[in-house]
Structure formats: C-alpha cells, structure tokens
Motif scaffolding. Structure first.
Motif, PDB file in Angstrom:
ATOM      1  N   LEU A  11       0.843  -1.192   0.000  1.00 11.91           N
ATOM      2  CA  LEU A  11       0.000   0.000   0.000  1.00 11.91           C
ATOM      3  C   LEU A  11       0.879   1.243   0.000  1.00 11.91           C
ATOM      4  O   LEU A  11       1.708   1.429   0.889  1.00 11.91           O
ATOM      5  N   THR A  12       0.715   2.090  -1.005  1.00 11.78           N
ATOM      6  CA  THR A  12       1.435   3.358  -1.059  1.00 11.78           C
ATOM      7  C   THR A  12       0.435   4.493  -0.922  1.00 11.78           C
ATOM      8  O   THR A  12      -0.690   4.419  -1.422  1.00 11.78           O
ATOM      9  N   LEU A  13       0.846   5.559  -0.234  1.00 10.80           N
ATOM     10  CA  LEU A  13      -0.047   6.677   0.062  1.00 10.80           C
ATOM     11  C   LEU A  13       0.487   7.955  -0.576  1.00 10.80           C
ATOM     12  O   LEU A  13       1.606   8.382  -0.297  1.00 10.80           O
ATOM     13  N   THR A  14      -0.319   8.540  -1.437  1.00  6.03           N
ATOM     14  CA  THR A  14       0.013   9.831  -2.049  1.00  6.03           C
ATOM     15  C   THR A  14      -1.275  10.594  -2.267  1.00  6.03           C
ATOM     16  O   THR A  14      -2.275  10.024  -2.700  1.00  6.03           O
ATOM     17  N   ASP A  15      -1.256  11.884  -1.964  1.00  2.00           N
ATOM     18  CA  ASP A  15      -2.435  12.699  -2.204  1.00  2.00           C
ATOM     19  C   ASP A  15      -2.430  13.291  -3.615  1.00  2.00           C
ATOM     20  O   ASP A  15      -3.443  13.799  -4.071  1.00  2.00           O
ATOM     21  N   ARG A  16      -1.292  13.216  -4.290  1.00  2.00           N
ATOM     22  CA  ARG A  16      -1.237  13.669  -5.680  1.00  2.00           C
ATOM     23  C   ARG A  16      -1.748  12.551  -6.597  1.00  2.00           C
ATOM     24  O   ARG A  16      -1.759  11.383  -6.225  1.00  2.00           O
ATOM     25  N   LEU A  17      -2.160  12.924  -7.790  1.00  2.00           N
ATOM     26  CA  LEU A  17      -2.538  11.930  -8.791  1.00  2.00           C
ATOM     27  C   LEU A  17      -1.272  11.273  -9.332  1.00  2.00           C
ATOM     28  O   LEU A  17      -0.254  11.941  -9.525  1.00  2.00           O
ATOM     29  N   ILE A  18      -1.332   9.972  -9.556  1.00  2.00           N
ATOM     30  CA  ILE A  18      -0.165   9.257 -10.042  1.00  2.00           C
ATOM     31  C   ILE A  18      -0.491   8.556 -11.355  1.00  2.00           C
ATOM     32  O   ILE A  18      -1.650   8.393 -11.722  1.00  2.00           O
ATOM     33  N   ASP A  19       0.558   8.149 -12.044  1.00  2.00           N
ATOM     34  CA  ASP A  19       0.423   7.328 -13.246  1.00  2.00           C
ATOM     35  C   ASP A  19       0.628   5.880 -12.832  1.00  2.00           C
ATOM     36  O   ASP A  19       1.750   5.468 -12.551  1.00  2.00           O
TER      37      ASP A  19
END
Length: 292
Positions: free
Chosen positions: A119-127
């Motif tokens: 599980l990775t957490l980012t609030d930005r949109l990713i590709d």
C-alpha cells in the motif's frame, strides 16, 4: 525474474525468501545466476541495504511487465473460480487509507491469505502504469484511455467536530452560528472550498475560516479528532470515527452535500487479474456494509 522482483519489492533477501518459501541462500543464487546470464550487476548489496543499479532499474521495469503478462495469461485460461494470489499494489490518498483501508485491508488479507498487499499513500494523482500500481483509489474518476475505471461506492460529505471541541465551543445550529467557530478548510485547491448550507434564503455557500488550514485530508481528520475545530470531509474518511464517537456529525439538517463517489482506477492489462477482481469486489462490499 520473479525472485529478483520480490527482493526489490521487499527490500531484503531474507524477507523475499520467506515470501517465496525458499532459503535466502537459494534466492541469492537465483539472482546471481540471472546477473551472470545477463552479464551485468542488477543489485548492489551491502550489509545494510540493497540498491538497484541503472541496469537493474531497467530490468525491473521490463520484468514486471513480463510477470504481469504471465499472470494475465493464466487468468485468461483459468476458471472464474481461480484462487486469488500474488502481490497486489494499491495506491490511495492518505486520509482514506488511514481511516478506511487501515480496517479493510487486514480483513481482505484474512479472507485471501495467498495475496500480499503493498500500500502506497500519495495525495497527488499518479500514473499507475509508470509507478507499477495495480489499483489506484481516488475520489475522482479522471483517467486516460489506457485506464479502466470502476465505482466502488457513493457517499456524501459530513460536517464534524470532536466532542471536546463542542463541549468547549458549543454546537452551531445554523450557518450564522458556524461563522463564530473555528472551521478548518482544505487548502491547496484551485478555488476556495465552500460548504453548501440551507438557510431561510436558500442554499448559501459558507466559506470556512479559522486559525488553521491544511492541504492534506488525513491531517484535517487528525486536527478535528484532537478537538481543534470543525471539518467537512467525505463519509469514506470519517464514518468510523463518527461510529466510535471520536467525531460527532453536526448541522446534518442543513448540510447540502452533493453525492460523491469513490473510484478505482486500473491499467487495462491488470483489471482481469483474480487478485485485483477479488480486491475490488471485497472493497465494494466492505464499504457498503461499514457505512450503513
């Protein structure tokens, strides 16, 4: 190839060996044979850490693609009852992960013990293709032509505060009373975030203000739970805290929240994988059952 990828994903030969059910020495020999056959060093090994060489980074990307194609080939020819297994990469926003996936993922793993989740957490949109993610969970269905989108749930935004804050500052009953309270808005948006509230003059767009603002939903949740002010967040994020009494929903009779949706985004080549389908079906059912 699978051995090499698992070593990189788990960051150690010992953990990868345990996951693959081989000895660390056998796993090390597999990777060494791969390096010998390729004629390059893929990993730099020290007593403390592993690091990819430039050749290793390139090979890792291609190896993931090959292994994914193998998984898809197996999924295509297997029955629909194929048992989900393997490594599942999920990316989520911080707030949703900390307040919802924290409870959901362990239950999913108990139901499907042969699946492991990164599980990775980012609030930005990713590709998801570039970052090798199987499932991205977001509140927006935006995607490219190479993405498959599935709606997981519909919800709404709740206005909440901690019991400690309401005991100290009182409970607002109207938009006018809300103006006298410390409201914590979500910052960093293209336009100021407003809260639609019913009034005698119709729906008004209340502009929250206080002594704090933040661009991270998880932090807004924490500030509210700690009694620092009033927030307006998706029920996907706050429902567990409301159920437990850590937050109290207020102004429910005048809060005019539009329906919001939670979406799963997947690269086209991965949504057919049994482990991905199992996770999507599980999350849809879990969200429905735990937000009633």
């Amino acid at each position: 190839m699978k051995a090499f990828v698992r070593v990189v994903d788990l960051g150690s030969f010992a953990r990868a060996a345990e996951d693959l059910r081989v000895t660390p020495s056998a796993l090390s020999k597999l990777v060494s044979r791969l390096e010998d056959r390729l004629g390059v060093r893929l990993l730099t090994r020290t007593t403390r850490r592993l690091a990819l060489t430039s050749e290793g980074s390139l090979f890792l990307e291609r190896a993931r693609e090959v292994l994914e194609l193998i998984d898809l080939a197996e999924a295509d020819v297997s029955s629909s009852r194929a048992k989900p297994k393997g490594f599942l990469r999920v990316n989520s926003s911080t707030g949703f992960a900390r307040q919802t996936l924290l409870h959901a993922v362990p239950e999913f793993l108990r139901r499907y013990p042969e699946v492991s989740v990164d599980l990775t957490l980012t609030d930005r949109l990713i590709d998801p293709v570039a970052e090798q993610v199987d499932v991205v969970i977001r509140g927006s269905p935006t995607s490219g032509s190479d993405m498959v989108v599935r709606q997981l749930a519909e919800g709404r935004r709740l206005i909440c505060a901690a019991p400690s804050y309401l005991a100290r500052a009182g409970t607002p009953r109207s938009a006018a009373e809300l103006s006298d309270h410390n409201c914590i808005p979500l910052s960093g948006q293209s336009a100021p975030t407003t809260w639609p509230l019913a009034s005698e003059d119709g729906v008004v767009r209340f502009l929250p203000s206080g002594n704090f603002s933040c661009d991270n939903v998880g932090m807004l949740f924490d500030l509210a739970v700690e009694g620092h002010g009033i927030v307006r967040l998706a029920d996907f994020v706050v429902v567990q805290a409301v159920r437990e009494g850590r937050l109290i929903e207020i102004l429910a009779d005048i809060n005019r929240s539009d329906s919001i949706s939670l979406w799963a985004l997947m690269p086209k080549g991965r949504f057919r994988s049994p482990r991905v389908q199992a996770f999507l079906d599980f999350m849809e059912g879990w969200l429905g059952a735990n937000r009633e």
